[in-house]
Structures are given as structure tokens and as C-alpha cells.
Design an enzyme around this catalytic site. Structure first.
Site, PDB file in Angstrom:
ATOM      1  N   CYS A   2      -3.088  23.931  77.214  1.00 58.13           N
ATOM      2  CA  CYS A   2      -4.324  23.979  75.999  1.00 58.13           C
ATOM      3  C   CYS A   2      -5.356  23.799  75.909  1.00 58.13           C
ATOM      4  O   CYS A   2      -5.724  22.897  77.268  1.00 58.13           O
ATOM      5  CB  CYS A   2      -3.635  22.562  75.247  1.00 58.13           C
ATOM      6  SG  CYS A   2      -2.033  22.865  75.166  1.00 58.13           S
ATOM      7  N   ARG A  27      -6.921  30.383  79.790  1.00 58.86           N
ATOM      8  CA  ARG A  27      -5.465  28.783  80.268  1.00 58.86           C
ATOM      9  C   ARG A  27      -4.187  29.493  80.148  1.00 58.86           C
ATOM     10  O   ARG A  27      -3.611  29.138  80.801  1.00 58.86           O
ATOM     11  CB  ARG A  27      -6.494  28.168  80.074  1.00 58.86           C
ATOM     12  CG  ARG A  27      -7.643  27.630  79.600  1.00 58.86           C
ATOM     13  CD  ARG A  27      -8.299  26.643  79.304  1.00 58.86           C
ATOM     14  NE  ARG A  27      -7.879  25.167  79.434  1.00 58.86           N
ATOM     15  CZ  ARG A  27      -8.008  24.017  80.306  1.00 58.86           C
ATOM     16  NH1 ARG A  27      -8.932  24.254  80.941  1.00 58.86           N
ATOM     17  NH2 ARG A  27      -7.150  23.047  79.943  1.00 58.86           N
ATOM     18  N   TRP A  74      -0.614  25.526  74.386  1.00 53.61           N
ATOM     19  CA  TRP A  74       0.975  26.079  75.149  1.00 53.61           C
ATOM     20  C   TRP A  74       1.887  25.232  75.111  1.00 53.61           C
ATOM     21  O   TRP A  74       1.566  24.210  75.235  1.00 53.61           O
ATOM     22  CB  TRP A  74      -0.128  26.668  76.158  1.00 53.61           C
ATOM     23  CG  TRP A  74       1.612  26.351  78.054  1.00 53.61           C
ATOM     24  CD1 TRP A  74       1.356  27.849  77.845  1.00 53.61           C
ATOM     25  CD2 TRP A  74       2.518  26.387  77.885  1.00 53.61           C
ATOM     26  NE1 TRP A  74       2.046  28.571  79.049  1.00 53.61           N
ATOM     27  CE2 TRP A  74       2.594  26.633  79.530  1.00 53.61           C
ATOM     28  CE3 TRP A  74       2.231  24.775  78.326  1.00 53.61           C
ATOM     29  CZ2 TRP A  74       3.444  26.864  80.341  1.00 53.61           C
ATOM     30  CZ3 TRP A  74       3.437  24.461  79.711  1.00 53.61           C
ATOM     31  CH2 TRP A  74       4.207  25.529  79.722  1.00 53.61           C
ATOM     32  N   ASN A 100      -4.746  18.011  73.651  1.00 50.87           N
ATOM     33  CA  ASN A 100      -4.350  19.119  75.529  1.00 50.87           C
ATOM     34  C   ASN A 100      -3.845  17.553  75.701  1.00 50.87           C
ATOM     35  O   ASN A 100      -4.308  16.606  76.117  1.00 50.87           O
ATOM     36  CB  ASN A 100      -5.333  19.148  75.711  1.00 50.87           C
ATOM     37  CG  ASN A 100      -5.500  19.317  77.326  1.00 50.87           C
ATOM     38  OD1 ASN A 100      -3.794  20.382  76.965  1.00 50.87           O
ATOM     39  ND2 ASN A 100      -5.980  20.189  78.094  1.00 50.87           N
ATOM     40  N   GLY A 101      -2.757  17.673  76.495  1.00 52.58           N
ATOM     41  CA  GLY A 101      -1.531  16.882  77.743  1.00 52.58           C
ATOM     42  C   GLY A 101      -0.673  16.611  76.608  1.00 52.58           C
ATOM     43  O   GLY A 101       0.073  17.123  75.644  1.00 52.58           O
ATOM     44  N   GLU A 466       4.041  33.775  99.118  1.00 49.44           N
ATOM     45  CA  GLU A 466       3.585  33.802  98.538  1.00 49.44           C
ATOM     46  C   GLU A 466       2.903  35.373  97.617  1.00 49.44           C
ATOM     47  O   GLU A 466       3.338  35.193  96.397  1.00 49.44           O
ATOM     48  CB  GLU A 466       1.516  33.994  98.581  1.00 49.44           C
ATOM     49  CG  GLU A 466       0.530  34.786  98.093  1.00 49.44           C
ATOM     50  CD  GLU A 466      -0.183  33.294  97.020  1.00 49.44           C
ATOM     51  OE1 GLU A 466       0.536  32.691  96.549  1.00 49.44           O
ATOM     52  OE2 GLU A 466      -0.799  34.043  96.067  1.00 49.44           O
ATOM     53  N   LYS A 470       3.588  36.285  93.605  1.00 53.92           N
ATOM     54  CA  LYS A 470       2.697  37.036  92.765  1.00 53.92           C
ATOM     55  C   LYS A 470       3.813  38.178  92.077  1.00 53.92           C
ATOM     56  O   LYS A 470       2.932  38.214  90.614  1.00 53.92           O
ATOM     57  CB  LYS A 470       1.961  37.181  93.710  1.00 53.92           C
ATOM     58  CG  LYS A 470       0.056  37.742  93.040  1.00 53.92           C
ATOM     59  CD  LYS A 470      -0.088  36.926  93.797  1.00 53.92           C
ATOM     60  CE  LYS A 470      -0.086  35.268  93.230  1.00 53.92           C
ATOM     61  NZ  LYS A 470      -1.504  33.984  93.107  1.00 53.92           N
ATOM     62  N   GLU A 473       5.541  36.546  88.924  1.00 52.64           N
ATOM     63  CA  GLU A 473       4.186  35.887  87.873  1.00 52.64           C
ATOM     64  C   GLU A 473       4.195  37.156  87.078  1.00 52.64           C
ATOM     65  O   GLU A 473       3.839  37.137  85.882  1.00 52.64           O
ATOM     66  CB  GLU A 473       3.645  35.181  89.248  1.00 52.64           C
ATOM     67  CG  GLU A 473       2.650  35.077  87.898  1.00 52.64           C
ATOM     68  CD  GLU A 473       1.822  33.754  89.079  1.00 52.64           C
ATOM     69  OE1 GLU A 473       1.222  34.450  90.340  1.00 52.64           O
ATOM     70  OE2 GLU A 473       0.793  33.154  88.478  1.00 52.64           O
ATOM     71  N   HIS A 489      20.911  34.497 108.229  1.00 55.28           N
ATOM     72  CA  HIS A 489      21.569  33.133 107.618  1.00 55.28           C
ATOM     73  C   HIS A 489      22.041  32.987 106.592  1.00 55.28           C
ATOM     74  O   HIS A 489      22.243  31.942 105.939  1.00 55.28           O
ATOM     75  CB  HIS A 489      21.140  31.402 108.437  1.00 55.28           C
ATOM     76  CG  HIS A 489      20.655  31.744 110.118  1.00 55.28           C
ATOM     77  ND1 HIS A 489      21.566  31.135 109.950  1.00 55.28           N
ATOM     78  CD2 HIS A 489      19.434  31.604 110.201  1.00 55.28           C
ATOM     79  CE1 HIS A 489      20.890  31.721 112.250  1.00 55.28           C
ATOM     80  NE2 HIS A 489      19.367  31.772 111.884  1.00 55.28           N
ATOM     81  N   LYS A 584      -2.890  29.857  82.999  1.00 55.55           N
ATOM     82  CA  LYS A 584      -4.029  29.048  84.554  1.00 55.55           C
ATOM     83  C   LYS A 584      -4.031  27.421  85.237  1.00 55.55           C
ATOM     84  O   LYS A 584      -4.454  27.118  86.323  1.00 55.55           O
ATOM     85  CB  LYS A 584      -5.214  29.474  84.487  1.00 55.55           C
ATOM     86  CG  LYS A 584      -6.271  29.765  85.423  1.00 55.55           C
ATOM     87  CD  LYS A 584      -5.781  30.407  86.125  1.00 55.55           C
ATOM     88  CE  LYS A 584      -6.674  30.739  87.408  1.00 55.55           C
ATOM     89  NZ  LYS A 584      -6.346  31.293  88.888  1.00 55.55           N
TER      90      LYS A 584
HETATM   91  C1  F6R Z   1       0.042  31.355  91.335  1.00 58.98           C
HETATM   92  C2  F6R Z   1      -0.715  30.753  90.482  1.00 58.98           C
HETATM   93  C3  F6R Z   1      -0.350  29.219  90.556  1.00 58.98           C
HETATM   94  C4  F6R Z   1      -1.213  27.973  91.260  1.00 58.98           C
HETATM   95  C5  F6R Z   1      -0.608  26.819  90.929  1.00 58.98           C
HETATM   96  C6  F6R Z   1      -1.773  25.501  91.031  1.00 58.98           C
HETATM   97  O1  F6R Z   1      -0.464  32.471  90.881  1.00 58.98           O
HETATM   98  O2  F6R Z   1      -1.977  30.474  90.010  1.00 58.98           O
HETATM   99  O3  F6R Z   1       0.731  28.828  91.236  1.00 58.98           O
HETATM  100  O4  F6R Z   1      -1.552  28.312  91.982  1.00 58.98           O
HETATM  101  O5  F6R Z   1      -1.022  26.150  89.082  1.00 58.98           O
HETATM  102  O6  F6R Z   1      -2.956  25.440  90.196  1.00 58.98           O
HETATM  103  P1  F6R Z   1      -4.396  24.878  91.042  1.00 58.98           P
HETATM  104  O7  F6R Z   1      -4.397  25.978  92.671  1.00 58.98           O
HETATM  105  O8  F6R Z   1      -5.068  25.049  89.567  1.00 58.98           O
HETATM  106  O9  F6R Z   1      -4.193  23.402  91.301  1.00 58.98           O
END
Ligand code: F6R
Length: 589
Positions: A2, A27, A74, A100-101, A466, A470, A473, A489, A584
Site C-alpha cells: 500500500c 510498490r 495491495w 498502510n500496514g 537468484e 527472478k 517472479e 540426490h 516492491k
Molecule cells: C526479488 C525481489 C524481492 C526482494 C525482497 C527484499 O526480485 O525484489 O525478493 O529482494 O522483497 O526486499 P528488500 O531488499 O527491499 O528488503
């Protein structure tokens, strides 16, 4: 997650608020709305969907009134629907709120309020705030104290902004464990959860602390504690490239941010020597280092742990932020918590460091967002300096995290002569960017595959994790990152004719063993996409990377994997900037 913004000024609030919401789109959200005070009453317009469509459909920008509040939602409590979108208002429409929260005790509060005659219309936790304030206002007739009294019974995390029907000049904001920032302009002031919401209007800000209430009109503001005591707080200028939130000529922010990495890696290496040395002293003098992070930042943490072990020869633990509580009993005044976070607002990370602080642990952080909660709650901070990251998927922030980790490790191990090679890494980025078209063709070839495996050993294993994160996502496919040696394994059973496997295999001490694992998979029908500085006929597709010192391969490999995820999304017609269900800044636990 949010995003909230409030405006009190001398011009029409609606277009300023909708622009603020657009700036916070990154966000992540599913619905949006505004509440505008026209001097007599508050008009609420809200709906599900994209801000631009909602704005047009509901004619928001033509609403009159110079104060107002707005929100991107959100969903957490209550499905995505018009009625659950914010703002929420009280029974008599006297109080309008954006939040927000998460209010943990909302069910109990709602039952009490319903018993007292309040009528709820949404399924959200947030609506209780409006009813509570209205209830308090009826008895006190005082704006501030009705908000303070509400805060006294709310449990959980919140940042909210409130306007009252009977007060056409003032907006109020309050926070506990969720960010809220006051933006100070000329003849206009803002309250928002994100600097980006108002950065085009003012760069003078005050980061509100927990349990602070701010009362804002167009030409004044007052900050006070929840016990009513006035607080004098200095404003600061956000000297950040924060206003750089345009896509330029790129089709998506994610692509722009991948391309920015030559500069951003260099910028991240440009650190204050005293702070770097302080970090190194703290890390070098501790034998109880806990690295705490989530998601992509957690992967940076894994790289830090391996490098601390292999290069510096000091032990550390990586703890998933949301699992930190299991390790809390180990924390004492000798413990160092290295928190890594792009946003500095990830609730799991903040919760972990607050737990550690409560046990007298020392908190040092690597963060991108200036003024974020993590920066303010840490004993020492190194900033990524990579500018705002708008794409939901972390790209440039990850390579900046790695750059800083490398810098620390080289200093700690006395390998300062290698800093020149590290600095030169940024000059290799164009060579990786030149692979864009090749990667996009590979993605087209595998556009209908639904299972992908990423493998590597050592540091490259972490990059496999990673790469898989990605791809999941952005392309919405199943992807798994594995230590190449672990395949046999169990997971090898899933490899069949045509399964794409991305093999991270630079020419280091793991090269031949990883190659053997690639052969085992190829023998079972896998299509091998090799990412390596050394070609090999085993690879069905080979993406060449430059040769560097073995510890630096991760920072190069991951750029190719970012393209793979980006074009994985494009080949499936998904918008890589706004992956479904994701936010985000993950400000709830
Ligand atoms: C993946 C991604 C998330 C963030 C995670 C932590 O691409 O963006 O997995 O890495 O939500 O976010 P921060 O780094 O803001 O604590």
C-alpha cells in the site's frame, strides 16, 4: 505494498494526488482511490485496477478541493474489490482514512464497534481506524486526541493519514512500524509513505518516527508524540537522484535498470572511507555475525557469507529475516547483525533487527533507500547509491549489494590491490549487455516450457538461486536453483527430454565438476544453456561472459540471468515491471 499520500496546499489536490499514486505504482497494488475535501464535504472515488484507468473512469482529476488523501491498495484483509479499496470512512462520513500496514486486533475492535452501533461496509482491517476515530471524536470533539486515542488501542503496524469533514484545512498522519514522511513545500505540504510520491514537488522532508503524529496544513506543520508533547524536528534535503523516475527510451523500468548497471555498480563503490572502515572494524572484530535479509537481498547475504568464509576466513550465519526469531536467543551484545535491504522497509527485516536490538546486538546495514526505517534504526549504514529501483524485481540493487560486499571483503582480507579489478568490473557490463538479443532469442525458443533449472557450485550456486527467483517472479514459470552437486540426490529425476537447464559455469575450481553435472543432465535429454567464459560442446546454447578473478563471476553472471527473466516475461506477454501478486516494498509480515 500500500502507498499513501496526503496533500494540503493552495491548488487542486486531485491531480497532485493521482500523480503521487502513479509515482508509487511500482510498490505494487490492485486498487486505488482518493478522498478530496472541497470545503464542505469529502468526495471519495475508488476502484480496482490501474490508476490511469480509475482516474479517467471516475473523473478524479476534475474534483475540486485543495486538501485530500489517496491510496494504492495491495490486498491483505478482504478481496480485491471496490468496497475494500481505500479511503475508508466512518458511519457518519466525518472521518476519512487511508492506511498502510496491518491492524492485528481488528476483529476484536470491529466486534466492539459493531456492538456500539457502528456499521461496517468493507472486509478490511483498515476500516476500524475510521470508526474508532469517529467514536473518539464524538466524545472529545478534538481531532488530535481522537486519533491518539485510536492509536492507543490499535495493535499491529500502521501508517495512516486522516481528514475530517469538519476541518477543511488540515490533514493528520501517524505511524507505528510503517513508513511515513512529511514533505515540506511552498504553500503546500505532503505526507506520504514514499518520497517518490512527492519528490517532483519538494525534496525537503522529515522522516517521522514511530508513534509520532503530524498535523499539516498548507503553510504549517506540527509534529507531536502520542502523549501530546510537541517535537521539534529538523528537515533534511533528500540528495538522491530521486526525481529520476522516468523510463527514458526503455520499454520497461526493469530493462532500464538492467542497463544502468555499468553506472550503478561504479556509484556503489564510491563510499565514504570512514564508514567502510567502521564496517570492516565491526565485522572483523566479531565472531558472531548474522546476515539478515529477504528475497534477492538474501542471496546477496549468501554471497557475503561465502566470501567472508573463503576470502576473509571468518564465520557468519545467514538468517532468512522472517525466520530470525528462531535464532534470537543467540543474540547478545557481542553479536553483529548485517541487514541487507534495497527498500529498508521490509517488515521481516525490520522485525529481525528490532528483536536483535532488544538483545543489544549491533546493527549494520547495506540499504538503498535514504531515510528508510532500516537506515534510521541501524548503528551504521552503507548506501547502495544506485538510485530508485522502480521495477518490482531487484536488478541493479543486487549488483550494487554485491559490489559493496566485495569491497568490504577485499578490505577485510587485505586484498586492497584487487579493488582496481573490482572497479573495472563496471566496464565489463557493456559486454554483458551486448548479449541481450541472444538471450531474448533463447527465451523465445523456450517460451512454452514451464520448468527451468539453474545450477552452479560455490558462489555460482547462489546466483542459480537468484536466477530462478527472478524467472519465477517475472515469467510465472516454475524455476529451481540448485547446487549442481545436489542434482543426483533427487532433482535429476525431473530432467526429461527438452528440459531447459541453465548452467552457471565460469572457469574456476568448480568448472569440471559442474560440467560433469551438465553432461549427466544432457544425457537425460536436458537442453543446456551454459553461462561461462569458457565454451564447451556440451552447451546447446553458450552465453559468453568475460574472464575475471573467480570471486567476481556472480556480478557478471547475474546480469545475463536478469535478461533471461526479463525476456522470459516478454516472450510470455507479461509486464515485467508489475509482476502479479508482488509488491516492491514488502511492509507486512
Ligand atoms: C526479488 C525481489 C524481492 C526482494 C525482497 C527484499 O526480485 O525484489 O525478493 O529482494 O522483497 O526486499 P528488500 O531488499 O527491499 O528488503
Amino acid at each position: 505494498m500500500c502507498g499513501i499520500i496526503g496533500y494540503a496546499g493552495s491548488i487542486r489536490a486531485a491531480p497532485i494526488l493521482t500523480q503521487g499514486l502513479t509515482n508509487m505504482e511500482y510498490r505494487g497494488y490492485d486498487s486505488a482511490g482518493v478522498g478530496i475535501h472541497d470545503g464542505r464535504q469529502i468526495s471519495i472515488k475508488k476502484d480496482t485496477g490501474k490508476i490511469d484507468e480509475i482516474k479517467e473512469r471516475l473523473g478524479i482529476d476534475s474534483l475540486n478541493g485543495n486538501i485530500g488523501i489517496a491510496h494504492t491498495r495491495w490486498a491483505t484483509h478482504g478481496k480485491v474489490s471496490q468496497v475494500n479499496a481505500h479511503p475508508h470512512t466512518s458511519c457518519e462520513s466525518k472521518v476519512t482514512v487511508v492506511h498502510n500496514g496491518i491492524i492485528d486486533n481488528y476483529q476484536k475492535l470491529r466486534i466492539n464497534l459493531e456492538t456500539a452501533g457502528h456499521l461496517f461496509i468493507s472486509d478490511t482491517d483498515s476500516e476500524v481506524i475510521a470508526h474508532l476515530i469517529e467514536d473518539n471524536f464524538k466524545s472529545s470533539g478534538d481531532y488530535r486526541s481522537s486519533i491518539i486515542a485510536a492509536c492507543e488501542v490499535l495493535e499491529g503496524s500502521f501508517a495512516f493519514v486522516v481528514i475530517f469533514k469538519d476541518n477543511a484545512d488540515t490533514i493528520f498522519g501517524v505511524r507505528k512500524d510503517a513508513p511515513l514522511i512529511l514533505g515540506i513545500g511552498k504553500n503546500e505540504n505532503f505526507i506520504a509513505s514514499d518520497i517518490l510520491a512527492f519528490i517532483k514537488k519538494t525534496d525537503e522532508v522529515i522522516f517521522l518516527e514511530n508513534f509520532e503524529l503530524v498535523e499539516v496544513s498548507k503553510d504549517s506543520y506540527q509534529i507531536m508524540s502520542l502523549s501530546g508533547e510537541q517535537k521539534i524536528r529538523e528537515s533534511v534535503k533528500v540528495a538522491w537522484e530521486a526525481s529520476d523516475i522516468s523510463r527514458k527510451d526503455f520499454s520497461h523500468f526493469t530493462l532500464k535498470e538492467i542497463h544502468e548497471q555499468q553506472n550503478t555498480i561504479r556509484q556503489s563503490l564510491n563510499q565514504n572511507t570512514n564508514i567502510l572502515n567502521d564496517f570492516c572494524d565491526i565485522l572483523g572484530n566479531s565472531n558472531k555475525i548474522y546476515i539478515v535479509a529477504s528475497g534477492t537481498s538474501l542471496h546477496a547475504g549468501f554471497i557475503a557469507k561465502q566470501l567472508l568464509a573463503r576470502v576473509v576466513k571468518i564465520p557468519s550465519e545467514v538468517v532468512i529475516a522472517s525466520e530470525f526469531i528462531s535464532y534470537a536467543d543467540l543474540i547478545d551484545s557481542d553479536s553483529v547483525i548485517l541487514a541487507i535491504s534495497q527498500s529498508g522497509e521490509t517488515a521481516d527485516v525490520l522485525d529481525a533487527i528490532r528483536t536483535a536490538k532488544g538483545r543489544r546486538g549491533k546493527i549494520i546495514s547495506i540499504v538503498n533507500t535514504p531515510g528508510s526505517s532500516l537506515t534510521r534504526e541501524s548503528d551504521q549504514v552503507l548506501f547502495l547509491n544506485c538510485g530508485p529501483e522502480i521495477g518490482v524485481a531487484a536488478t541493479k540493487s543486487f549488483t550494487s549489494q554485491l559490489a559493496i560486499i566485495y569491497q568490504l571483503v577485499l578490505i577485510l582480507s587485505g586484498r586492497t590491490q584487487d579493488i582496481a579489478e573490482l572497479t573495472n568490473i563496471s566496464n565489463l557490463v557493456p559486454e554483458l549487455l551486448s548479449k541481450e538479443e541472444e538471450v531474448s532469442k533463447i527465451c523465445d525458443t523456450f517460451a512454452s516450457n514451464t520448468d527451468f533449472y539453474f545450477v552452479g557450485r560455490g558462489l555460482n550456486f547462489t546466483i542459480a538461486l537468484e536466477g530462478a527467483l527472478k524467472l519465477k517472479e517475472l515469467a510465472y514459470v516454475h524455476a529451481e536453483g540448485l547446487a549442481a552437486g545436489e542434482l543426483k540426490h533427487g532433482t535429476l529425476a525431473l530432467i526429461e527430454e527438452g528440459t531447459p537447464v541453465i548452467v552457471l559455469n565460469p572457469d574456476d575450481e568448480t568448472y569440471y565438476e559442474t560440467l560433469n553435472n551438465a553432461s549427466e543432465m544432457k544425457a537425460r535429454g536436458a537442453k543446456i544453456i551454459g553461462i561461462s567464459n569458457k565454451p564447451n560442446p556440451i552447451y546447446d546454447y553458450h552465453l559468453q561472459i568475460p574472464t575475471v578473478d573467480r570471486i567476481f563471476y556472480p556480478i557478471l553472471e547475474v546480469i545475463i540471468l536478469q535478461f533471461l527473466a526479463y525476456y522470459g516475461a516478454i516472450s510470455r506477454h507479461h509486464n515485467p515491471d508489475y509482476p502479479r501478486n508482488l509488491a516492491k516494498s514488502v511492509t507486512v509480515k
